[in-house]
Design a protein around this motif. Sequence first.
Motif, PDB file in Angstrom:
ATOM      1  N   THR A  40       0.838  -1.195   0.000  1.00 35.14           N
ATOM      2  CA  THR A  40       0.000   0.000   0.000  1.00 35.14           C
ATOM      3  C   THR A  40       0.876   1.250   0.000  1.00 35.14           C
ATOM      4  OG1 THR A  40      -1.731  -1.188   1.195  1.00 35.14           O
ATOM      5  CG2 THR A  40      -1.846   1.216   1.235  1.00 35.14           C
ATOM      6  N   TRP A  41       1.907   1.273   0.838  1.00 34.63           N
ATOM      7  CA  TRP A  41       2.824   2.405   0.921  1.00 34.63           C
ATOM      8  C   TRP A  41       3.514   2.632  -0.436  1.00 34.63           C
ATOM      9  CZ3 TRP A  41       3.898   6.482   3.755  1.00 34.63           C
ATOM     10  CH2 TRP A  41       5.141   7.089   3.673  1.00 34.63           C
ATOM     11  N   GLN A  43       2.549   1.650  -3.453  1.00 37.56           N
ATOM     12  CA  GLN A  43       1.586   2.103  -4.456  1.00 37.56           C
ATOM     13  C   GLN A  43       1.310   3.595  -4.300  1.00 37.56           C
ATOM     14  OE1 GLN A  43      -1.852  -0.406  -3.928  1.00 37.56           O
ATOM     15  NE2 GLN A  43      -0.949  -2.110  -5.064  1.00 37.56           N
ATOM     16  N   HIS A  44       1.198   4.042  -3.071  1.00 37.83           N
ATOM     17  CA  HIS A  44       0.966   5.468  -2.825  1.00 37.83           C
ATOM     18  C   HIS A  44       2.196   6.281  -3.248  1.00 37.83           C
ATOM     19  CE1 HIS A  44      -0.947   8.949  -0.986  1.00 37.83           C
ATOM     20  NE2 HIS A  44       0.265   9.279  -0.535  1.00 37.83           N
ATOM     21  N   GLN A  45       3.364   5.815  -2.863  1.00 35.78           N
ATOM     22  CA  GLN A  45       4.597   6.530  -3.211  1.00 35.78           C
ATOM     23  C   GLN A  45       4.791   6.626  -4.716  1.00 35.78           C
ATOM     24  OE1 GLN A  45       6.510   8.263  -1.129  1.00 35.78           O
ATOM     25  NE2 GLN A  45       5.048   7.650   0.437  1.00 35.78           N
ATOM     26  N   GLY A  46       4.412   5.592  -5.433  1.00 35.64           N
ATOM     27  CA  GLY A  46       4.550   5.576  -6.887  1.00 35.64           C
ATOM     28  C   GLY A  46       3.464   6.354  -7.614  1.00 35.64           C
ATOM     29  N   GLY A  47       2.468   6.835  -6.874  1.00 32.71           N
ATOM     30  CA  GLY A  47       1.383   7.601  -7.484  1.00 32.71           C
ATOM     31  C   GLY A  47       0.338   6.748  -8.183  1.00 32.71           C
ATOM     32  N   ARG A  48       0.412   5.426  -8.007  1.00 36.48           N
ATOM     33  CA  ARG A  48      -0.558   4.544  -8.659  1.00 36.48           C
ATOM     34  C   ARG A  48      -1.931   4.638  -7.995  1.00 36.48           C
ATOM     35  NH1 ARG A  48       2.489  -0.853  -8.310  1.00 36.48           N
ATOM     36  NH2 ARG A  48       0.377  -1.621  -8.367  1.00 36.48           N
ATOM     37  N   TYR A  49      -1.931   4.825  -6.693  1.00 38.86           N
ATOM     38  CA  TYR A  49      -3.175   4.939  -5.933  1.00 38.86           C
ATOM     39  C   TYR A  49      -3.015   6.025  -4.882  1.00 38.86           C
ATOM     40  CZ  TYR A  49      -4.368   0.372  -7.858  1.00 38.86           C
ATOM     41  OH  TYR A  49      -4.642  -0.656  -8.700  1.00 38.86           O
ATOM     42  N   ASP A  50      -4.133   6.587  -4.478  1.00 38.24           N
ATOM     43  CA  ASP A  50      -4.124   7.556  -3.387  1.00 38.24           C
ATOM     44  C   ASP A  50      -4.644   6.842  -2.143  1.00 38.24           C
ATOM     45  OD1 ASP A  50      -4.260   9.615  -1.612  1.00 38.24           O
ATOM     46  OD2 ASP A  50      -5.674  10.826  -2.762  1.00 38.24           O
ATOM     47  N   TRP A  51      -3.741   6.359  -1.333  1.00 41.77           N
ATOM     48  CA  TRP A  51      -4.083   5.646  -0.109  1.00 41.77           C
ATOM     49  C   TRP A  51      -3.913   6.535   1.115  1.00 41.77           C
ATOM     50  CZ3 TRP A  51      -6.804   1.690  -1.136  1.00 41.77           C
ATOM     51  CH2 TRP A  51      -6.485   0.782  -2.143  1.00 41.77           C
ATOM     52  N   THR A  52      -4.105   7.836   0.946  1.00 40.79           N
ATOM     53  CA  THR A  52      -3.875   8.787   2.027  1.00 40.79           C
ATOM     54  C   THR A  52      -4.619   8.419   3.303  1.00 40.79           C
ATOM     55  OG1 THR A  52      -3.503  10.572   0.434  1.00 40.79           O
ATOM     56  CG2 THR A  52      -4.006  11.210   2.695  1.00 40.79           C
ATOM     57  N   ARG A  54      -6.049   5.630   4.378  1.00 41.72           N
ATOM     58  CA  ARG A  54      -5.616   4.357   4.963  1.00 41.72           C
ATOM     59  C   ARG A  54      -4.242   4.505   5.606  1.00 41.72           C
ATOM     60  NH1 ARG A  54      -6.286  -0.870   1.349  1.00 41.72           N
ATOM     61  NH2 ARG A  54      -8.417  -0.206   1.733  1.00 41.72           N
ATOM     62  N   LEU A  55      -3.328   5.114   4.884  1.00 40.69           N
ATOM     63  CA  LEU A  55      -1.969   5.274   5.400  1.00 40.69           C
ATOM     64  C   LEU A  55      -1.927   6.195   6.613  1.00 40.69           C
ATOM     65  CD1 LEU A  55      -0.012   5.464   2.049  1.00 40.69           C
ATOM     66  CD2 LEU A  55       0.111   3.621   3.744  1.00 40.69           C
ATOM     67  N   TRP A  56      -2.711   7.257   6.585  1.00 42.75           N
ATOM     68  CA  TRP A  56      -2.710   8.184   7.714  1.00 42.75           C
ATOM     69  C   TRP A  56      -3.187   7.486   8.978  1.00 42.75           C
ATOM     70  CZ3 TRP A  56       0.033  12.181   8.437  1.00 42.75           C
ATOM     71  CH2 TRP A  56      -0.238  13.060   9.488  1.00 42.75           C
ATOM     72  N   SER A  57      -4.193   6.642   8.851  1.00 39.66           N
ATOM     73  CA  SER A  57      -4.665   5.881  10.016  1.00 39.66           C
ATOM     74  C   SER A  57      -3.574   4.952  10.541  1.00 39.66           C
ATOM     75  CB  SER A  57      -5.908   5.068   9.650  1.00 39.66           C
ATOM     76  OG  SER A  57      -6.985   5.913   9.354  1.00 39.66           O
ATOM     77  N   LEU A  58      -2.898   4.257   9.641  1.00 46.65           N
ATOM     78  CA  LEU A  58      -1.798   3.382  10.047  1.00 46.65           C
ATOM     79  C   LEU A  58      -0.677   4.173  10.714  1.00 46.65           C
ATOM     80  CD1 LEU A  58      -1.552   1.125   6.874  1.00 46.65           C
ATOM     81  CD2 LEU A  58      -2.120   0.338   9.180  1.00 46.65           C
ATOM     82  N   LEU A  59      -0.331   5.300  10.127  1.00 43.33           N
ATOM     83  CA  LEU A  59       0.752   6.114  10.667  1.00 43.33           C
ATOM     84  C   LEU A  59       0.404   6.679  12.041  1.00 43.33           C
ATOM     85  CD1 LEU A  59       1.786   7.854   7.364  1.00 43.33           C
ATOM     86  CD2 LEU A  59       3.266   6.382   8.759  1.00 43.33           C
ATOM     87  N   MET A  60      -0.839   7.077  12.242  1.00 41.72           N
ATOM     88  CA  MET A  60      -1.247   7.592  13.545  1.00 41.72           C
ATOM     89  C   MET A  60      -1.197   6.496  14.608  1.00 41.72           C
ATOM     90  SD  MET A  60      -1.676  10.818  13.393  1.00 41.72           S
ATOM     91  CE  MET A  60      -0.189  10.676  12.408  1.00 41.72           C
ATOM     92  N   PHE A  61      -1.593   5.286  14.234  1.00 39.97           N
ATOM     93  CA  PHE A  61      -1.498   4.165  15.165  1.00 39.97           C
ATOM     94  C   PHE A  61      -0.042   3.881  15.506  1.00 39.97           C
ATOM     95  CE2 PHE A  61      -1.026  -0.329  16.166  1.00 39.97           C
ATOM     96  CZ  PHE A  61      -1.932  -0.474  17.196  1.00 39.97           C
ATOM     97  N   GLN A  62       0.800   3.848  14.483  1.00 40.34           N
ATOM     98  CA  GLN A  62       2.219   3.568  14.686  1.00 40.34           C
ATOM     99  C   GLN A  62       2.877   4.657  15.530  1.00 40.34           C
ATOM    100  OE1 GLN A  62       2.151   0.265  13.881  1.00 40.34           O
ATOM    101  NE2 GLN A  62       4.233   0.600  13.171  1.00 40.34           N
TER     102      GLN A  62
END
Length: 71
Positions: A40-41, A43-52, A54-62
């Motif tokens: 997921t990370w 794909q987001h970094q490559g610009g293929r998908y916008d997983w903002t 989902r990733l923000w939730s994971l990052l806040m938990f981490q």
Amino acid sequence: FAIPVGQWLRGPLREWGEMLLNETRLEQEGFFNPQVVRETWQQHQGGRYDWTARLWSLLMFQAWLEKEGRQ
């Protein structure tokens, strides 16, 4: 107006995200499937998908885990 978190995750917040979503770290913590998170990370970094969202939730938990000393 919208805050460009998705862009920030590809730019100034990228290193922070890499640290929190490190595959070894995820494996040790055992809360998430490291392969899915890393894919997921990437794909987001490559610009293929916008997983903002989902990733923000994971990052806040981490970040919370780190703050609580549970890493």
